[in-house]
Enzyme design. Structure first.
Site, short mmCIF file in Angstrom:
data_model
loop_
_atom_site.label_atom_id
_atom_site.label_comp_id
_atom_site.label_asym_id
_atom_site.label_seq_id
_atom_site.Cartn_x
_atom_site.Cartn_y
_atom_site.Cartn_z
N ARG A 82 0.83 -1.21 0.00
CA ARG A 82 0.00 0.00 0.00
C ARG A 82 0.87 1.26 0.00
O ARG A 82 0.55 2.24 -0.66
CB ARG A 82 -0.93 -0.04 1.22
CG ARG A 82 -2.04 0.99 1.17
CD ARG A 82 -3.11 0.70 2.19
NE ARG A 82 -2.63 0.83 3.56
CZ ARG A 82 -3.33 0.51 4.64
NH1 ARG A 82 -4.57 0.03 4.51
NH2 ARG A 82 -2.84 0.67 5.85
N LYS A 184 -2.68 6.48 1.64
CA LYS A 184 -2.52 6.84 3.05
C LYS A 184 -1.53 7.99 3.13
O LYS A 184 -0.32 7.79 3.18
CB LYS A 184 -2.03 5.62 3.84
CG LYS A 184 -2.50 5.64 5.28
CD LYS A 184 -2.36 4.29 5.95
CE LYS A 184 -2.74 4.34 7.39
NZ LYS A 184 -4.19 4.35 7.65
N GLU A 220 -16.29 6.45 3.95
CA GLU A 220 -15.69 5.95 5.20
C GLU A 220 -15.66 7.06 6.22
O GLU A 220 -16.23 8.12 6.01
CB GLU A 220 -14.29 5.38 4.92
CG GLU A 220 -13.29 6.37 4.36
CD GLU A 220 -11.87 5.77 4.26
OE1 GLU A 220 -11.48 4.97 5.13
OE2 GLU A 220 -11.16 6.14 3.33
C1 LIG Z 1 -5.33 3.56 7.79
C2 LIG Z 1 -6.71 3.88 7.36
C3 LIG Z 1 -7.76 2.92 7.45
C4 LIG Z 1 -7.59 1.57 8.09
O1 LIG Z 1 -6.72 0.74 7.39
P1 LIG Z 1 -6.06 -0.54 8.09
O2 LIG Z 1 -5.13 -1.05 7.06
O3 LIG Z 1 -7.15 -1.49 8.39
O4 LIG Z 1 -5.39 -0.05 9.33
C5 LIG Z 1 -9.01 3.29 6.95
N1 LIG Z 1 -9.23 4.51 6.41
C6 LIG Z 1 -8.26 5.44 6.34
C7 LIG Z 1 -8.57 6.76 5.74
C8 LIG Z 1 -6.98 5.16 6.80
O5 LIG Z 1 -6.03 6.09 6.72
#
Ligand SMILES: *Cc1c(COP(=O)(O)O)cnc(C)c1O
Length: 341
Positions: A82, A184, A220
């Site tokens: 990722r 991210k 989300e």
């Molecule tokens: C990090 C994150 C998540 C959760 O991802 P995981 O890999 O399950 O920790 C969900 N949404 C956003 C915007 C994030 O930055």
């Protein structure tokens, strides 16, 4: 190895400096060898790309002790992959995922004294990140970068049981169509701070963001993906190009199908359907699943039948199975647990 003298059960979620961190620098088109250091300070140009134009991406993961006493981390290859995608989207050089996993393993091993014992509920949070480090004043990508990994012990996410939270439908948008919602990056968080502070002021725990184009579909929250359960026991998670592909959510879908024999699907979820779901939760590394009891849309309340006192029954099964796999109480699928020592 002797553990640090820390009251694990009462740790919060704040930065606690540990002994070692990993650093690698990118210059003249390549990454150096990299390695561990005790120096927790970063020294960069006042004009660094990260400071001027927010060229930075990160990951979040955990190390913890399993029932049989091993230190492990969960699916670090997916975090490495990722971060490759996140970096490429911001025109940063890719730190290869194999090196990413190696750097994470080295950093956790060096800080093993800070990995909380099994059963404490606490974990060692691991934060890999990278940023443009040389001077950039005209708008363009930096030419030098730094990749780092640090760790910090964090307390149990749910102290005294997982209480369902209340969220509101936000009037702010998180991500544009064809934007950066799927990576991210700190920039997605900077712009969410006003919305979350405002949500808290108004008595809500989190924001539910809708798709910014039509404002009809569930995206989300600021830092976690949604998971819903239908009245007939099917697990549903929203599909969108502008949400972050949560590793926890992807793992829960697998657990639902392969361990619990449930139907599970990733599809577009219209906000209009939300009132008909039986259970709702938020998934991410921090909590695995936080149960949602109520969603408020401009004064109109959606109260899930699971209520405000406990997780819904299927959410709870998913939570217990995935945490059981992570803690070594339930056989993990091949490759899910990376044993550090
Ligand atoms: C990090 C994150 C998540 C959760 O991802 P995981 O890999 O399950 O920790 C969900 N949404 C956003 C915007 C994030 O930055």
């Amino acid at each position: 190895m002797e553990k640090k003298n820390i009251d694990w059960g009462n740790l919060g979620f704040g930065y606690v400096k540990t002994d070692y961190r990993y650093v690698s620098n990118y210059k003249d088109g390549k990454w150096d060898e990299g390695g561990l250091t005790t120096d927790d300070m970063v020294t960069i140009s006042e004009c660094a790309g990260v400071l001027q134009y927010a060229q930075t991406v990160f990951e979040g993961m955990k190390a913890y002790t399993t029932e049989d006493g091993h230190i492990v981390t969960f699916r670090p290859d997916l975090n490495g992959e990722r971060m490759e995608h996140s970096a490429a989207r911001l025109e940063m050089p890719v730190f290869p995922k194999d090196r990413f996993v190696d750097a994470v393993v080295q950093t956790i091993k060096a800080n093993a004294a800070y990995v909380p014992p099994y059963g404490s509920g606490a974990t060692l949070y691991v934060r890999p990140y990278m940023f443009g480090s040389d001077a950039v004043i005209g708008v363009k990508p930096a030419s030098e970068y730094q990749f780092r990994v640090f760790t910090t012990p964090v307390g149990p996410y749910f102290k005294g049981g997982a209480k369902p939270i209340t969220i509101r439908v936000s009037d702010f948008d998180r991500a544009a169509p064809n934007g950066t919602g799927h990576i991210k990056a700190g920039l997605n968080y900077a712009m969410s701070l006003h919305a979350i502070v405002d949500a808290h002021k108004n008595g809500f725990d989190e924001n539910m963001y809708l798709d910014s184009k039509t404002r009809t579909k569930v995206e989300e929250t600021g830092g976690a993906n949604f998971l819903f359960v239908t009245k007939d026991g099917k697990v549903v998670t929203p599909k969108s190009d502008s949400i972050l592909p949560s590793i926890t959510r992807r793992s829960l879908i697998y657990v639902a199908k392969e361990y619990l024999g449930l139907e599970a699907e990733e599809r577009e979820v219209y906000f209009d359907e939300v009132k008909d779901f039986a259970e709702c939760g938020l998934c991410g590394t921090a909590a695995v699943i936080s149960p949602v009891g109520k969603i408020v849309d401009h004064g109109k309340e959606i109260c899930f039948p699971s209520g405000m006192n406990e997780m819904g029954p299927i959410t709870k099964k998913l939570y217990e199975t995935l945490t059981g796999i992570q803690m070594g109480r339930i056989q993990a699928p091949e490759g899910w647990l990376k044993v550090i020592e």
